[in-house]
Design an enzyme around this catalytic site. Structure first.
Site, PDB file in Angstrom:
ATOM      1  N   HIS A 281      -9.862   3.602  19.476  1.00 38.50           N
ATOM      2  CA  HIS A 281      -9.271   4.989  20.124  1.00 38.50           C
ATOM      3  C   HIS A 281     -10.027   5.523  21.144  1.00 38.50           C
ATOM      4  CE1 HIS A 281      -7.523   5.336  16.176  1.00 38.50           C
ATOM      5  NE2 HIS A 281      -8.401   5.818  15.731  1.00 38.50           N
TER       6      HIS A 281
ATOM      7  N   GLY B  96       0.963  -1.179   0.282  1.00 41.92           N
ATOM      8  CA  GLY B  96      -0.070  -0.005  -0.115  1.00 41.92           C
ATOM      9  C   GLY B  96       0.724   1.406  -0.002  1.00 41.92           C
TER      10      GLY B  96
ATOM     11  N   ASP C 285      -2.818   1.467  16.732  1.00 41.18           N
ATOM     12  CA  ASP C 285      -3.857   2.416  17.097  1.00 41.18           C
ATOM     13  C   ASP C 285      -3.216   3.630  17.198  1.00 41.18           C
ATOM     14  OD1 ASP C 285      -5.504   3.941  18.528  1.00 41.18           O
ATOM     15  OD2 ASP C 285      -6.840   2.518  19.106  1.00 41.18           O
ATOM     16  N   HIS C 286      -3.318   4.473  16.162  1.00 40.64           N
ATOM     17  CA  HIS C 286      -2.332   5.603  16.189  1.00 40.64           C
ATOM     18  C   HIS C 286      -2.604   6.421  17.489  1.00 40.64           C
ATOM     19  CE1 HIS C 286      -5.636   7.893  14.267  1.00 40.64           C
ATOM     20  NE2 HIS C 286      -4.932   8.892  14.419  1.00 40.64           N
TER      21      HIS C 286
HETATM   22  C1  BG6 Z   1      -8.920   7.279  12.094  1.00 38.93           C
HETATM   23  C2  BG6 Z   1     -10.278   7.147  11.628  1.00 38.93           C
HETATM   24  O1  BG6 Z   1      -8.752   5.931  12.832  1.00 38.93           O
HETATM   25  O2  BG6 Z   1      -8.889   8.167  13.066  1.00 38.93           O
HETATM   26  C3  BG6 Z   1     -10.920   8.390  10.955  1.00 38.93           C
HETATM   27  O3  BG6 Z   1     -10.549   5.946  10.753  1.00 38.93           O
HETATM   28  C4  BG6 Z   1     -10.428   9.532  12.040  1.00 38.93           C
HETATM   29  O4  BG6 Z   1     -12.228   8.382  10.610  1.00 38.93           O
HETATM   30  C5  BG6 Z   1      -8.947   9.638  12.541  1.00 38.93           C
HETATM   31  O5  BG6 Z   1     -10.716  10.650  11.031  1.00 38.93           O
HETATM   32  C6  BG6 Z   1      -8.836  10.601  13.356  1.00 38.93           C
HETATM   33  O6  BG6 Z   1      -7.542  10.720  13.562  1.00 38.93           O
HETATM   34  P1  BG6 Z   1      -6.663  12.110  14.175  1.00 38.93           P
HETATM   35  O7  BG6 Z   1      -5.231  11.546  14.614  1.00 38.93           O
HETATM   36  O8  BG6 Z   1      -6.902  12.850  13.062  1.00 38.93           O
HETATM   37  O9  BG6 Z   1      -7.515  12.639  15.505  1.00 38.93           O
END
Ligand code: BG6
Length: 491
Positions: free
Chosen positions: A243, A12, A180-181
Site C-alpha cells: 500500500h 475462500g 492492492d485494495h
Molecule cells: C490490509 C492489511 O492489506 O490492509 C491489514 O493486511 C490492514 O492489516 C488493512 O488493516 C487496512 O486496510 P484499510 O482499507 O482498512 O485501510
C-alpha cells in the site's frame, strides 16, 4: 464487455474477505445496476453444509453492515451458488467443473474469473488444480480465464518469484490480477488527476518547491483474529511493501505519457527501481520501529500486542514503523519522504501531506513559523483535499494567518464514493488492469523491502514500545523534529 455472461468463481467463499468485502461489493454493484445482467457467483468453501446455510450466513453479515433491500438481496441470492469444496480433493474439482459448465451452457461469450480469497499458501495449489482438471478452457469464444489474487504476493523476493513462476505456467501476466485494495480507494485514484490536471500543482511538483512529503496510514484496530499471519508478516510487509510504496510511487513518479495501465506501471516501476538501489547508510537515523503495549481506555483494558491471540510473548514483530526515505533523482533529490503506519494508534486516519517550501518574500520571513503551504490529500476516513495558504491576520500589521481551503469529497452527495472492491471488481470484469499491481512492481518493491529487512536485522534496530491507542513512539516524532519538522497528523 459488461453485457456478457460473467462467472465469478470464488475460492475462500466462506472467509472474512468474502463476507466483509466481496459480497457486500456485489450487493452494492447490483443496487447501482453496474453488474452484467447475467452472472453467477460460485462460492466455494467448507464451512457450511448447504446453499441455505451459506446464504443465511451471507445475509447475516450483509445485514450487519447495511440496510438490506429485500429486492436486491433476492437478486443477489438468486445468482449465488454455494459449492462445498476441499482443495485437496480431486473429485471436488471435477464436480466444480461440471457446475461451471452447466451454469454457462448456452452462453456464447464467457468472462470467467477465479478469485483466490484464500491464504496465499494455497494460490499455487489451486491454480495448478484448475489447470490439471481442465477448468480453464471451458467453451470460451474469445477470452481466457482470469486469476485474481490478493496481497501478500510472497513473503520476500524469492518466494514472490517462485509464486509468480508457478502462476505464469498457468496464466499469462495479462490474465493475472493482483489486488492492492488501496489502489481502488477514491482518493488514491485521484492522485493522478490532482497532479496532472492542475497547473498550479503540476508546475510545483519538484524539489525546487516541495520541502517534504508525508504519507501516513494510521490504524486504531489491533491484529484482530489474524495473529499468526501478522506475527509472521509485521507492518513492513503488511503495509509498506504494498500500500505505502504504491502511494509513494503515484505521488513521486514522473508524468506518464498516457494513462494506459502499462505506461503508469512503467513509471511506477522507475520509482521502485530507484528505491531498490537506495543507499541505506545511517539507516538507524532513518527508521523507528514500534510495538504496542497494553493500555487502559476509560474502564477498558486494551491488550498488548504480545497478549493477542497466537502471538508469542517474546515476539519482536513491528506493529509500527516510521521512515525517512529519499529518491535520488532529478525531481526529488534531497526531499525527505516520511512514511508512517501502525496498528493500535489513537485513530484511523490515512493521508498524504505535500508541504511546500518556505520561499517567502523577505518582508514576511520574520513572521514565519509553521505556515507552509500544504496540500493534504485525505484518504480515509474522510476523503478530501485541504489546501493551506497564508492570508493577512485581520487588524494586524502584516501578520500571517494560515487558513485552509477544504474540499470534503466524501461529504458531497455527488461524490458518493464506491468502496474500493466495487471499483476493482468492475475493472476485473472489463479487463482493465490500471488499478492492479504488475509483476515488475511486485519484483522491485520486494527487492527494496528485502534489502531493508536485512538492514534492520544487521543493525539490530531498536523496537520501541508504545501504549495501545496512543500516538505511537515518541522517537517517530523525533525523527522529524531532528529535521525541524512535524508530522501533519499531529498538528
Ligand atoms: C490490509 C492489511 O492489506 O490492509 C491489514 O493486511 C490492514 O492489516 C488493512 O488493516 C487496512 O486496510 P484499510 O482499507 O482498512 O485501510
Amino acid at each position: 464487455n459488461i453485457e456478457n455472461y460473467f462467472q465469478f468463481v470464488l475460492f475462500g467463499g466462506t472467509g472474512d474477505l468474502a463476507h466483509n468485502k466481496l459480497l457486500p461489493a456485489f450487493y452494492n454493484m447490483l443496487k447501482k445496476d453496474i453488474l452484467p445482467d447475467n452472472f453467477t457467483i460460485i462460492a466455494t468453501g467448507r464451512r457450511y453444509d448447504s446453499q441455505e446455510e451459506y446464504l443465511a450466513a451471507i445475509k447475516n453479515s450483509l445485514s450487519s453492515k447495511l440496510k438490506l433491500d429485500k429486492r436486491i438481496w433476492q437478486l443477489l441470492a438468486a445468482n449465488i451458488e454455494y459449492f462445498e469444496l476441499n482443495f485437496k480433493d480431486e473429485a471436488d474439482f471435477l464436480a466444480l467443473k461440471e457446475v461451471l459448465k452447466e451454469k454457462s451452457a448456452g452462453e456464447k461469450i464467457h468472462n470467467r474469473l477465479f478469485y483466490l480469497a484464500t491464504a496465499p499458501g494455497f494460490f499455487t495449489e489451486i491454480a495448478e488444480k484448475l489447470k490439471k482438471f481442465d477448468l480453464l478452457n471451458l467453451a470460451f469464444e474469445d477470452r481466457d480465464s482470469k486469476l485474481v489474487i490478493e496481497k501478500p504476493f510472497g513473503s520476500d523476493l524469492k518466494s514472490a518469484q517462485k509464486l509468480n513462476k508457478n502462476l505464469n505456467n498457468i496464466f499469462s501476466e495479462e490474465n493475472i490480477f493482483r489486488i492492492d485494495h488501496y489502489l481502488g480507494k477514491e482518493m488514491i485514484q485521484n492522485i493522478m488527476v490532482i497532479r496532472l490536471s492542475n497547473p498550479i500543482f503540476r508546475a510545483l511538483w519538484k524539489k525546487e518547491y516541495i520541502d517534504n512529503i508525508q504519507i501516513y496510514l494510521n490504524e486504531s484496530e489491533g491484529v484482530k483474529n489474524r495473529g499468526k499471519y501478522y506475527d509472521d508478516t509485521g507492518v513492513i510487509k503488511d503495509m509498506i511493501q504494498n500500500h505505502m510504496l504504491q502511494i509513494l510511487s503515484l505521488i513521486t513518479m514522473e508524468e506518464p505519457d498516457d494513462l494506459s495501465a502499462q505506461e503508469i506501471s512503467r513509471k511506477k516501476v522507475e520509482v521502485f527501481k530507484e528505491l531498490a538501489e537506495i543507499n541505506l547508510d545511517n539507516f538507524d537515523k532513518h527508521i523507528v520501529r514500534g510495538q504496542y503495549t497494553s493500555s487502559q481506555k476509560e474502564d477498558k483494558i486494551i491488550k498488548a500486542y504480545r497478549e493477542e491471540n497466537n502471538i508469542p510473548d517474546d515476539s519482536m514483530t513491528s506493529t509500527f514503523i516510521a521512515l525517512k526515505l529519499f529518491l535520488n533523482n532529478q525531481r526529488w533529490q534531497d526531499v525527505p519522504i516520511y512514511i508512517k503506519s501502525g496498528k493500535r494508534l489513537a485513530k484511523k486516519e490515512a493521508a498524504i501531506a505535500v508541504e511546500f517550501n518556505d520561499d517567502f518574500h523577505q518582508s514576511y520571513l520574520k513572521d514565519k513559523g509553521s505556515e507552509s503551504n500544504l496540500l493534504l490529500i485525505k484518504i480515509q476516513p474522510e476523503e478530501g483535499i485541504s489546501l493551506q495558504f497564508n492570508t493577512r491576520k485581520p487588524g494586524s500589521i502584516n501578520k500571517i494567518l494560515p487558513v485552509q481551503m477544504e474540499f470534503c469529497h466524501s461529504c458531497e452527495q455527488l461524490f458518493n464514493s464506491p468502496e474500493s472492491y466495487e471499483v476493482l471488481i468492475h475493472d476485473m470484469i472489463l479487463g482493465d488492469k490500471t488499478l492492479f499491481t504488475s509483476w515488475e512492481e511486485v519484483y522491485y518493491s520486494w527487492k527494496f523491502i528485502d534489502k531493508f529487512m536485512q538492514k534492520c536485522e544487521e543493525e539490530n534496530i531498536k523496537l520501541h514500545q508504545y501504549p495501545a491507542l496512543s500516538q505511537g513512539p515518541k522517537a517517530a516524532d523525533d525523527l522529524l523534529a531532528d529535521d525541524g519538522r512535524q508530522w501533519w497528523d499531529k498538528k
